[in-house]
Design a protein around this motif. Structure first.
Motif, PDB file in Angstrom:
ATOM      1  N   ASP A 194      -2.645   6.361   6.584  1.00  0.00           N
ATOM      2  CA  ASP A 194      -2.753   6.151   5.167  1.00  0.00           C
ATOM      3  C   ASP A 194      -1.629   5.448   4.784  1.00  0.00           C
ATOM      4  O   ASP A 194      -2.082   4.170   3.685  1.00  0.00           O
ATOM      5  CB  ASP A 194      -3.271   7.264   4.104  1.00  0.00           C
ATOM      6  CG  ASP A 194      -3.840   8.216   4.807  1.00  0.00           C
ATOM      7  OD1 ASP A 194      -5.068   7.237   5.995  1.00  0.00           O
ATOM      8  OD2 ASP A 194      -4.609   9.221   4.177  1.00  0.00           O
ATOM      9  N   MET A 195      -0.459   5.562   4.763  1.00  0.00           N
ATOM     10  CA  MET A 195       0.632   4.714   4.187  1.00  0.00           C
ATOM     11  C   MET A 195       0.939   3.700   4.443  1.00  0.00           C
ATOM     12  O   MET A 195       1.089   2.506   3.308  1.00  0.00           O
ATOM     13  CB  MET A 195       2.318   5.659   4.423  1.00  0.00           C
ATOM     14  CG  MET A 195       2.213   7.344   3.849  1.00  0.00           C
ATOM     15  SD  MET A 195       3.557   7.904   4.948  1.00  0.00           S
ATOM     16  CE  MET A 195       4.033   9.097   2.819  1.00  0.00           C
ATOM     17  N   ARG A 209      -2.100   1.611   5.356  1.00  0.00           N
ATOM     18  CA  ARG A 209      -3.261   1.020   4.674  1.00  0.00           C
ATOM     19  C   ARG A 209      -2.418   0.814   3.386  1.00  0.00           C
ATOM     20  O   ARG A 209      -3.199   0.108   2.963  1.00  0.00           O
ATOM     21  CB  ARG A 209      -4.107   2.347   4.393  1.00  0.00           C
ATOM     22  CG  ARG A 209      -5.213   2.243   6.154  1.00  0.00           C
ATOM     23  CD  ARG A 209      -6.362   2.290   5.392  1.00  0.00           C
ATOM     24  NE  ARG A 209      -6.976   3.232   6.646  1.00  0.00           N
ATOM     25  CZ  ARG A 209      -7.215   3.649   7.205  1.00  0.00           C
ATOM     26  NH1 ARG A 209      -7.359   4.771   5.610  1.00  0.00           N
ATOM     27  NH2 ARG A 209      -8.115   4.152   7.951  1.00  0.00           N
ATOM     28  N   LYS A 210      -2.247   1.960   3.183  1.00  0.00           N
ATOM     29  CA  LYS A 210      -2.043   1.395   1.080  1.00  0.00           C
ATOM     30  C   LYS A 210      -0.923   0.541   0.901  1.00  0.00           C
ATOM     31  O   LYS A 210      -0.601  -0.634  -0.237  1.00  0.00           O
ATOM     32  CB  LYS A 210      -1.209   2.651   0.607  1.00  0.00           C
ATOM     33  CG  LYS A 210      -2.767   3.633   0.021  1.00  0.00           C
ATOM     34  CD  LYS A 210      -2.263   4.729  -0.185  1.00  0.00           C
ATOM     35  CE  LYS A 210      -3.471   5.650  -0.709  1.00  0.00           C
ATOM     36  NZ  LYS A 210      -2.855   7.498  -1.009  1.00  0.00           N
ATOM     37  N   SER A 211       0.747   0.287   2.384  1.00  0.00           N
ATOM     38  CA  SER A 211       0.880  -0.595   1.893  1.00  0.00           C
ATOM     39  C   SER A 211       1.246  -1.744   3.488  1.00  0.00           C
ATOM     40  O   SER A 211       1.429  -0.521   3.953  1.00  0.00           O
ATOM     41  CB  SER A 211       3.018   0.041   1.139  1.00  0.00           C
ATOM     42  OG  SER A 211       3.193   1.032   2.169  1.00  0.00           O
ATOM     43  N   SER A 212       1.945  -2.553   2.882  1.00  0.00           N
ATOM     44  CA  SER A 212       2.795  -3.026   3.984  1.00  0.00           C
ATOM     45  C   SER A 212       3.824  -3.405   4.278  1.00  0.00           C
ATOM     46  O   SER A 212       4.637  -4.037   5.056  1.00  0.00           O
ATOM     47  CB  SER A 212       1.974  -4.490   3.370  1.00  0.00           C
ATOM     48  OG  SER A 212       3.085  -5.331   2.741  1.00  0.00           O
TER      49      SER A 212
END
Lengths: 151, 192
Positions: B89-90, B92-95
């Motif tokens: 999830d992390m 996905r949320k941030s690059s």
């Protein structure tokens, strides 16, 4: 048998087998190939060594009891705070924005239409509401009937 | 694990009825942090993953059904699955990318049994651990997750697929390609 394609997938699977059975998990034809093919034997041995090296990395991080305790306490506090709040922060912000927006719109209407005009508009909208809902219901039903007829 | 510590099963049963969650989580925290550190290769990010994982564990603890006779290992496996989901999830949320200089403090990853060794032995072990971390760095985040779940926790490909949100075949292919890449990297470094 040594002329068969190099069974790389089977060899990787056996070398990385969680039960550490190694070549014991290979099927007879693949095992025969392994015995005959020096290249595959080297590949298999290297993979087995790589797995042993990977397993030598310690699994647990060295943390003191205090560090563990502090991290766990913090997680519990956050979880408890989240559980005690039935509505999420985003939802709260959404509802507050919507309520403020509606209040602003009504204030604007009172200013533009004057109180008397605003009350008339409110009364009209309230009186018209059932008819409006009925009209929407009829329109959607007719549209569904038309679609059925054309099908 | 000291003999004075309560059995995991007792701790788990107590956590369902009373407030022994803290003791339960403290017990798995070192392993969880170890997994997260290897998964993220970033100490700060690993701590974030651990925090979020523990919050999810606390929230969903009542839904967890331990396997009969192996409550502790199934609990650890469940925690690892959650940590993998959190990391996914992390990602996905941030690059967010992991800077090379943020190699975890190797001394922190030495097991307690090694603490009595001499400074020279510890230093050599640290260098070796650092090289191994660098070897893990060649794997992508998804490959590393699948590789670790298979290698260290013996997850089936189906379980890896469920944890990583991918089909079983993809999980298998990730483990295989990760094993090959890891072997190549060790070979390049003369560690085989």
């Amino acid at each position: 048998m040594e002329n068969m394609r190099h069974p790389l997938d089977e060899l990787i699977e056996a070398a990385w087998d969680v039960s550490d059975a190694g070549a014991g998990t290979l099927t007879a034809p693949v095992r025969e190939h392994l015995e005959a093919c020096a290249e595959c034997r080297r590949f298999f041995a290297e993979l087995r060594s790589a797995r042993l090296v990977a397993l030598s990395i310690p699994l647990e991080a060295k943390v003191t009891r205090e560090e563990s305790g502090a991290a766990v306490k913090q997680a519990i506090q956050v979880a408890v705070a989240a559980a005690s709040s039935g509505v999420s922060t985003d939802e709260k912000i959404g509802f507050a924005t919507m309520a403020l927006g509606l209040l602003g719109l009504q204030t604007l209407l009172v200013i533009v239409l004057k109180p008397a005009g605003f009350l008339i508009l409110e009364g009209l909208l309230n009186w018209m509401a059932p008819f409006t809902f009925y009209a929407i219901f009829r329109a959607s039903r007719r549209s569904a009937e038309r679609e059925e007829g054309s099908a | 694990m000291g003999s004075s510590e309560p059995a995991f099963e007792d701790l788990f049963r107590a956590s369902q009825s009373a407030g022994a969650v803290e003791a339960l989580l403290s017990r798995v925290y070192p392993a969880l942090l170890g997994y997260a550190t290897r998964l993220t290769l970033d100490k700060d990010l690993a701590e974030d993953v651990c925090q979020e994982t523990m919050i999810r564990i606390i929230t969903n603890l009542k839904r967890f059904r331990p396997a009969a006779g192996r409550a502790e290992s199934s609990f650890r496996a469940w925690a690892v699955t959650i940590a993998t989901n959190v990391y996914r999830d992390m990602l996905r949320k941030s690059s967010r990318t992991v800077p090379v200089e943020q190699v975890p403090d190797d001394a922190n990853l030495l097991p307690a049994s090694r603490r009595s060794e001499t400074a020279e032995e510890i230093a050599l072990e640290s260098i070796r651990q650092e090289a191994l971390f660098d070897a893990l760095r060649v794997l992508s985040g998804q490959q590393r997750a699948a590789f670790m779940m298979r290698t260290y926790y013996g997850f089936t490909y189906r379980e890896i697929g469920e944890a990583c949100g991918c089909p079983e075949g993809t999980a298998k292919s990730r483990v295989h390609s990760a094993a090959l890449a890891f072997r190549d990297e060790l070979e390049k470094r003369g560690m085989l």
